[in-house]
Design an enzyme around this catalytic site. Structure first.
Site, PDB file in Angstrom:
ATOM      1  N   ASP A 132       3.592   2.325  -2.382  1.00 27.82           N
ATOM      2  CA  ASP A 132       4.916   2.514  -2.986  1.00 27.82           C
ATOM      3  C   ASP A 132       5.835   3.456  -2.218  1.00 27.82           C
ATOM      4  O   ASP A 132       7.009   3.606  -2.568  1.00 27.82           O
ATOM      5  CB  ASP A 132       4.785   3.010  -4.432  1.00 27.82           C
ATOM      6  CG  ASP A 132       3.878   4.238  -4.566  1.00 27.82           C
ATOM      7  OD1 ASP A 132       3.933   5.130  -3.686  1.00 27.82           O
ATOM      8  OD2 ASP A 132       3.126   4.308  -5.557  1.00 27.82           O
ATOM      9  N   HIS A 147      -3.072   1.319   3.076  1.00 24.84           N
ATOM     10  CA  HIS A 147      -2.979  -0.092   2.694  1.00 24.84           C
ATOM     11  C   HIS A 147      -1.636  -0.709   3.024  1.00 24.84           C
ATOM     12  O   HIS A 147      -1.352  -1.824   2.587  1.00 24.84           O
ATOM     13  CB  HIS A 147      -3.276  -0.254   1.202  1.00 24.84           C
ATOM     14  CG  HIS A 147      -4.696   0.070   0.856  1.00 24.84           C
ATOM     15  ND1 HIS A 147      -5.117   0.327  -0.434  1.00 24.84           N
ATOM     16  CD2 HIS A 147      -5.804   0.189   1.637  1.00 24.84           C
ATOM     17  CE1 HIS A 147      -6.416   0.588  -0.425  1.00 24.84           C
ATOM     18  NE2 HIS A 147      -6.848   0.518   0.817  1.00 24.84           N
ATOM     19  N   CYS A 212      10.236 -17.231   7.611  1.00 28.28           N
ATOM     20  CA  CYS A 212      10.669 -16.274   8.624  1.00 28.28           C
ATOM     21  C   CYS A 212      11.995 -16.701   9.225  1.00 28.28           C
ATOM     22  O   CYS A 212      12.107 -17.839   9.713  1.00 28.28           O
ATOM     23  CB  CYS A 212       9.600 -16.151   9.705  1.00 28.28           C
ATOM     24  SG  CYS A 212      10.086 -15.125  11.123  1.00 28.28           S
ATOM     25  N   SER A 254      -9.887   5.816  -8.146  1.00 25.04           N
ATOM     26  CA  SER A 254     -11.207   5.501  -8.678  1.00 25.04           C
ATOM     27  C   SER A 254     -12.214   5.276  -7.566  1.00 25.04           C
ATOM     28  O   SER A 254     -13.416   5.169  -7.839  1.00 25.04           O
ATOM     29  CB  SER A 254     -11.133   4.243  -9.553  1.00 25.04           C
ATOM     30  OG  SER A 254     -10.773   3.115  -8.759  1.00 25.04           O
ATOM     31  N   ASN A 278      -9.191  12.978 -11.283  1.00 23.39           N
ATOM     32  CA  ASN A 278      -8.907  11.601 -11.671  1.00 23.39           C
ATOM     33  C   ASN A 278      -9.202  11.426 -13.154  1.00 23.39           C
ATOM     34  O   ASN A 278     -10.123  12.032 -13.687  1.00 23.39           O
ATOM     35  CB  ASN A 278      -9.779  10.631 -10.864  1.00 23.39           C
ATOM     36  CG  ASN A 278      -9.364   9.183 -11.073  1.00 23.39           C
ATOM     37  OD1 ASN A 278      -8.276   8.780 -10.712  1.00 23.39           O
ATOM     38  ND2 ASN A 278     -10.248   8.392 -11.684  1.00 23.39           N
ATOM     39  N   VAL A 296      -3.320  13.947 -13.116  1.00 24.17           N
ATOM     40  CA  VAL A 296      -3.236  14.293 -11.706  1.00 24.17           C
ATOM     41  C   VAL A 296      -1.994  15.128 -11.400  1.00 24.17           C
ATOM     42  O   VAL A 296      -2.061  16.131 -10.685  1.00 24.17           O
ATOM     43  CB  VAL A 296      -3.259  13.015 -10.840  1.00 24.17           C
ATOM     44  CG1 VAL A 296      -3.150  13.359  -9.361  1.00 24.17           C
ATOM     45  CG2 VAL A 296      -4.532  12.220 -11.096  1.00 24.17           C
TER      46      VAL A 296
END
Length: 310
Positions: A132, A147, A212, A254, A278, A296
């Site tokens: 994000d 990621h 594309c 996790s 967590n 958190v």
């Protein structure tokens, strides 16, 4: 609430009232504060690496994959995405809805706390499993987006990259009124990778997928799907951050997927302290020096306020 390996001393704070962490409205309870004091003792006086997951972004309105209360879901795999045009149509239709939500998210107190820790010289680096980009929006600089990034798109044929904002405009031209109809039909699930589910399947079946602009090839969000490997250079940068650190702090993950768990295993194998904050159990709990089951953002805000700069 707490897990620790032998040899970590605990200090009693039974007489302390609940404490509000700096910069957040979340209250820290007495037992949470007690564990945070011990985490403070582990992290103070040396630099540490931070690994974050989707649980950090929930306070920004982005749902978690596996946190308490998260709806069970089966994200599309890379093989499914490239295997059938119908899967890509379904994915891009849902992503177009999810993007309209995710792009409006703002960093929360937890993101700001991590940025403060870095600016004060306490971090060897930040590894995030989130796509994000909220860490960067909060001011973090030395970041490995393990990621990938939700704000970029890559062509699988010519490898050109485009901004997701540019693609949003193209998709709106190809599918006029789609977002309005989708929101009227009702979004029933959102996910941290900008995926979304709607009740009206007809909307998906009529969605026109963009190609594309340069070669007409297949476009894909520039993040790692389930079934894909994390690029080697990101893994190497992340290991280097852990190697240079005295400890590893995991926040809001996790550790279900190996892409993040491997760094916990690496740190523990080197004899470094591993701190996990967590909500709920993680796959790394048995390797944790201290585990805090708590919000958190509040915990990170407290640490950012209390840890002295080096």
């Amino acid at each position: 609430m707490r897990q620790r390996r032998p040899g970590i001393g605990m200090t009693g704070f039974a007489s302390l009232p609940p404490v509000t962490a700096a910069g957040t409205s979340a209250e820290l309870q007495r037992d949470e504060l007690e564990v945070l004091q011990d985490i403070h003792g582990l992290l103070a006086g040396g630099r540490f690496a931070v690994l974050t997951g989707a649980g950090l972004s929930t306070d920004s309105g982005i749902p978690d994959y596996r946190g308490p209360g998260a709806a069970p879901r089966a994200p599309m795999t890379y093989q499914e995405f490239i295997g059938e045009a119908a899967n890509r149509q379904r994915y891009w239709a849902r992503n177009h809805i999810g993007w309209s939500h995710l792009r409006r998210a703002d960093p929360n107190d937890g993101h700001a706390a991590v940025a403060r820790l870095e600016h004060r010289g306490l971090l060897t680096g930040l590894i995030t499993q989130n796509v994000d980009r909220l860490h960067e929006d909060a001011g973090s600089v030395n970041v490995v987006d393990l990621h990938g990034r939700f704000d970029q798109v890559v062509c699988l044929d010519c490898l050109r990259r485009y901004t997701r904002r540019l693609l949003a405009g193209v998709l709106e031209e190809l599918n006029p009124g789609f977002l309005e109809r989708a929101h009227a039909a009702g979004v029933i699930e959102m996910a941290p990778d900008a995926d979304a589910t709607v009740e009206d399947s007809g909307l998906i079946e009529s969605f026109v997928v963009a190609r594309c602009p340069a070669c007409g090839g297949t476009l894909k969000p520039d993040f790692v799907y389930f079934g894909e490997n994390v690029p080697k250079d990101r893994v190497e940068r992340s290991y280097a951050m852990v190697d240079a650190a005295r400890a590893l702090l995991v926040a809001g993950s996790s550790l279900t997927v190996m892409s993040g768990l491997r760094f916990v295993r690496h740190a523990a194998k080197q004899g470094k302290a591993v701190v996990i904050i967590n909500r709920g159990a993680t796959r790394g709990d048995d390797l944790a020096t201290i585990k805090l089951d708590a919000g958190v953002s509040g915990a990170l805000s407290w640490l950012a306020a209390e840890l002295p700069p080096l």
